[in-house]
Design a protein around this motif. Structure first.
Motif: not given
Lengths: 114, 924
Positions: B426-436, B454-456, B566-580
């Protein structure tokens, strides 16, 4: 009295500066001690001529009859601290002599560079 | 109890408990832990009772403390402050338990640890609750000091001490900048409290901006913002309870907290706020997360993720300000955020109905809820095994304890990665939402890097979790078996490995209930992550009342929904992060280049700049010093002459009296003058001392002429003592004749110049020229004649106290004073007494109470100066004594001493005099 004191201050400063420019530590220290007297007198002179005035001990006289007490308070502190500095400086002098066996500035500088 | 005293008691309760624990004998550990626990418990209880009776909005009346330095006991128990105080106290409570488990039955460590920890707790509670700037500064520096003590816990380890100094110097320098900023802000606005400033509002002028930048530098240093972040990973030299408490959950949040405090006051008024804060926060956020991925020591990893998270928090404050201003670009009232609301952001937001405020309590709480457990578990795992990730391969499978620890650690890391189901998400979503949201409002191109940052950051965090997970739960391999065989199972002696000197948390182990407290506090804290993340409404129920400005919540449910970007940003984080995390890239250890910043700075200052500056001014030649001083005096005089040309004219009224009028004066001055002139001429050492003595004794007479009996008395006593001192010391010094004097003409020239200059300065400063500026005080005293002030107030001074003249002027001296001042008998005497010019009514109040004005000045008006003078005397005495003790005569000299056998005096005797010298005997 002020002009007289100013002349005396000038004389003391000149003599102590001459001694401090010397090449031997003992003389330099003596110059510093002499300088203390000169500085005290210079502060004292700023209380203006004392002729016809009375010491700043309240006895019912009009304010204008007392000499300025502030320079006196300053000097009182200066005298005591001056003595502390004197004792400390003399100790350093003794130590320098004990360790380096010379008080000549040129020789001390040589020893330091070795 | 008045609220301000109740809260003050809450602030100081931990410190008092810490001090009390010191009187408990070292071997009684149980009682010690109980007393240490009492500290935070009392604080929580008192704060709770305050909330119960006064709510979260009221500001208790301040208690005046030191008004001259604007220090007052003003506390601000609003939501943000109370939240922070409760956070500090509650986590502190768990840390006390954890420390007991961590140090085990090591009685000496616990004896030392609890008071230091509780000192920090008091300091942090103070920072959280202070309203007054100066009060907050005091506590702020106290946190720096206690942090220093705790980082340098291993006092025998030079590396740890170095890290402690690094942290202290960095945060203290930031603290200095902050002090400058706060003083500037206070002096500029006239308000020295946050609440006062909030009410008054500020204008975003240049001075306010400067103050903001200075304060923010302090916040940056404290909250480890790039490029001042390096001290925080270095602070990991501290024991893990300290890392978990100070350097993740509380102290490093002080800068964030300060930013949050200033947010409603300055954020919209200072246009620089978002421009400065967003980039710094964003860079810190990405940089910290990147370095964290490339560390292997658990504590280092978590330290850098802390840096990253702090950057995110700071960035968030910038974004909120940006969004706020963007929304109000066309509206009204954007200039003074604070002017509207009674309780800061909340009131304002309610008034304006803006959804652009922040959600800072959630963010701070979220970070504490996963970072403190991470550290606690890092310490626990280091305790039983190792803190190096490669050595922990398959740690999960080792035994029962390791399974529990790994689970808790991974649960916290799960929150670190901000997966759904945690508060962190939730907290991260708030943050992403602020950027958005910011992007939506202005479509500024500057938001693209911010999206990327944010995504990185999210990606790195997910990658860290992935690597922790895969490493810890990997199936045991041959290597691991060997490892286990070498160290044994369980928590028996698993820490015997000594390959990494600082990677281990090796302390004596024990059995029983206490070892479980290595992970229980972590489990308790991390549980909140999942309770708040999974149970709808739980967060609102538990902590919602602490949130000062909750305006994003309507937009965000606690579970992910794919309706918001912002949820798409989170999704990107998870996918990229898992891969990395699974990929082999970025696996090598990478040292933070900023680790060299402080050592470089330190070496530069102490090894290069210092010696250079020293060599520049300390030439070692008396002639250089005298020349520099002389030139300086002449330059100053010339400068003064440019303002007051009359300084080079002979002052009017300066006349040399005829000899007949001032015979004693001329006589005495002549004696002093002759003695002075003889000084450089006489070469014999004894004669020289006598001449100096003559000068000194004659100066006594000059004092007498100047109507200064006290000076004369002092001078004569000092002169006697110093003459004796000289004569004794002389026997210790050589009577070697000085070689041929060199440079006599130049010496004479300089001496003459100095003499003439000092004569002229004395003359012009003593005669004629009165200062032209109207120096007056509130009492109407002309400070140009300061002596007059002392004369008037030495016995008593004028004020509004009505008294009967007889009461005051009884006795001999009193009658004199009555005459002198003209009080009580108006018009009866002395028309030249200045006081009679004013109001003739008798208004008196206590003065120094002494007739000897010089004495009154020394002991009363300038009493502190006199204390300083006594201190100087004491220091000189100690110096003489120490020097003579530590540097005895050289061996060959001593051997020839006839009275070498004379014992040294009792050291307790006054060393000021020459006894030390005497007992050494005479030189050969």
């Amino acid at each position: 009295m002020t002009v007289l004191t100013a002349i005396l201050v000038g004389l003391i400063f000149a003599c102590s500066a001459y001694m401090m420019l010397g090449r031997e530590l003992k003389g330099v220290c003596m110059g510093v001690f002499l300088l203390g007297h000169g500085a005290n007198l210079a502060i004292l002179a700023s209380s203006r001529s004392p002729v016809g005035l009375i010491p700043p001990v309240l006895d019912g006289s009009a304010l204008s009859r007392y000499v300025d007490p502030l320079p006196q308070a300053l000097i009182l502190t200066a005298i005591v601290i001056g003595f502390a500095v004197q004792a400390f400086l003399l100790t350093l002098l003794v130590l320098t002599w004990r360790r380096q066996e010379t008080l000549e500035l040129s020789e001390l500088a040589e020893e330091q560079s070795h | 109890m008045a609220p301000v005293w109740l809260l003050t008691t809450a602030i100081f309760a931990p410190l008092v408990c810490g001090l009390v624990s010191l009187i408990v004998p070292r071997r009684i550990i149980g009682l010690r832990v109980a007393i240490a626990l009492a500290g935070p418990m009392v604080a929580i209880w008192l704060i709770g009772s305050h909330i119960a009776t006064h709510g979260t909005g009221s500001i208790p009346p301040a208690v005046e403390w030191m008004p001259t330095v604007k220090l007052e006991l003003a506390l601000n128990p609003d939501k943000l402050g109370l939240f922070f105080a409760l956070l500090v106290a509650c986590i502190g409570l768990l840390i006390v338990l954890y420390a007991r488990a961590y140090f085990g039955p090591d009685r000496d460590s616990l004896y030392r640890f609890y008071p230091t920890l509780l000192l920090f707790m008091t300091a942090m509670l103070g920072v959280a609750l202070s309203d007054n700037f100066m009060l907050m500064l005091l506590f702020w520096e106290m946190t720096s000091i206690s942090s220093f003590l705790l980082i340098g816990w291993e006092r025998d380890d030079p590396a740890a001490v170095k890290k402690a100094m690094q942290a202290f110097v960095t945060t203290a320098m930031g603290g200095l900048a902050m002090m400058g900023g706060l003083i500037l802000l206070g002096a500029h606005t006239g308000q020295w409290t946050y609440s006062g400033l909030l009410e008054q509002g500020v204008h975003g002028d240049g001075l306010t901006t400067t103050a903001f930048v200075l304060i923010f530098i302090g916040a940056m240093a404290k909250s480890a913002q790039f490029p001042l972040h390096f001290w925080l990973p270095g602070a990991m030299a501290a024991p893990t309870p300290v890392s978990a408490y100070l350097h993740s959950a509380t102290m490093v949040k002080a800068g964030v907290y300060l930013t949050g405090r200033l947010w409603p006051i300055l954020a919209a008024a200072v246009p620089l706020w978002p421009k400065l804060i967003i980039p710094i926060g964003a860079i810190t956020m990405v940089y910290g997360a990147y370095i964290a991925l490339r560390k292997e020591d658990l504590k280092q990893i978590f330290a850098y993720t802390t840096v990253s998270q702090l950057g995110l928090l700071i960035c968030m404050y910038g974004l909120s300000a940006y969004n706020f201003v963007a929304h109000h670009a066309t509206g009204s009232g954007a200039e003074h955020i604070g002017a509207h609301g009674e309780h800061g952001a909340e009131g304002l937001a309610a008034a304006l109905g803006q959804p652009n405020l922040i959600w800072d309590v959630t963010q701070i709480l979220n970070h504490a809820f996963y970072k403190a457990p991470l550290f606690i578990l890092a310490g626990a795992i280091g305790h039983v095994a190792s803190r190096q990730l490669p050595e922990l391969r398959g740690f999960f499978w080792r035994d029962r304890t390791s399974r529990i620890m790994t689970t808790v650690l991974l649960a916290a890391a799960f929150a670190l990665a901000a997966f759904p189901g945690t508060l962190s998400f939730t907290a991260k979503e708030f943050f992403f939402y602020q950027i958005y949201h910011g992007y939506e409002a202005t479509h500024s191109a500057w938001f693209w890097p911010l999206f990327a940052a944010g995504i990185a950051t999210g990606m790195f965090n997910v990658a860290i979790f992935t690597r922790l997970f895969t490493t810890l739960t990997a199936r045991p391999e041959i290597h691991t078996h060997v490892h286990e065989a070498a160290h044994g199972h369980g928590n028996g002696n698993g820490h015997a490995h000594t390959g990494h000197a600082h990677a281990h948390d090796g302390h004596s182990h024990e059995t029983g209930l206490w070892p479980a407290f290595l992970w229980i506090p972590g489990a308790v804290i991390v549980a909140f992550q999942f309770i708040c993340g999974l149970v709808p409404g739980a967060y609102e129920l538990l902590f919602g009342w602490l949130e000062p400005s909750k305006y994003y919540f309507e937009h965000f449910p606690m579970i992910p929904s794919f309706s918001t970007p912002p949820v798409y940003m989170s999704l990107a984080c998870v996918v990229l992060g898992m891969g990395l995390g699974l990929s082999p890239v970025l696996r090598k250890i990478y040292a933070d280049p900023f680790d060299h910043l402080y050592p470089g700075f330190y070496t530069g200052v102490t090894k290069k700049l210092g010696p250079w500056a020293f060599g520049l001014v300390q030439r070692g030649h008396a002639g250089f010093y005298v020349g520099a001083v002389t030139l300086g005096i002449f330059a100053l005089f010339a400068w003064a002459v440019s303002f007051h040309p009359e300084l080079i004219r002979w002052p009017t009224g300066a006349v040399l009296e005829p000899v007949g009028d001032l015979l004693p004066g001329y006589l005495i001055v002549t004696i002093v003058a002759v003695a002075t002139v003889l000084m450089p001429i006489v070469k014999d050492r004894a004669a020289r001392v006598l001449v100096l003595g003559t000068a000194g004794f004659s100066v006594t007479a000059v004092y007498y002429l100047y109507q200064a009996p006290d000076l004369a008395l002092t001078q004569i006593s000092i002169e006697i003592v110093s003459l004796i001192l000289f004569l004794l010391v002389l026997s210790l010094l050589p009577d070697r004749k000085v070689g041929k004097p060199i440079y006599v003409p130049i010496r004479l020239l300089i001496a003459a110049a100095i003499g003439i200059a000092s004569f002229w300065l004395t003359l012009t400063s003593s005669v004629g020229h009165q200062p032209t500026m109207p120096y007056t005080t509130r009492e109407g005293v002309n400070l140009a004649n300061l002596g007059e002030y002392f004369l008037r107030n030495s016995y008593h001074s004028q004020d509004t106290l009505e008294v009967e003249p007889e009461q005051v002027y009884g006795g001999v001296v009193d009658r004199g004073v009555a005459h002198r001042t003209g009080y009580g008998t108006p018009g009866s005497s002395h028309e030249d007494a200045p006081e009679t010019r004013g109001d003739p009514s008798v208004t008196l109040h206590k003065g120094g109470g002494g007739a000897n004005v010089v004495n009154v000045i020394l002991v009363d008006f300038r009493g502190f100066d006199t204390m300083g003078e006594i201190t100087v005397l004491g220091l000189a005495a100690m110096g003489v004594w120490t020097l003579l003790r530590r540097h005895p005569r050289k061996g060959n000299h001593q051997a020839s001493q006839p009275n070498k056998s004379v014992e040294r005096n009792d050291p307790s005797e006054d060393p000021e005099d020459d006894r030390e010298l005497v007992t050494e005997g005479s030189p050969t």
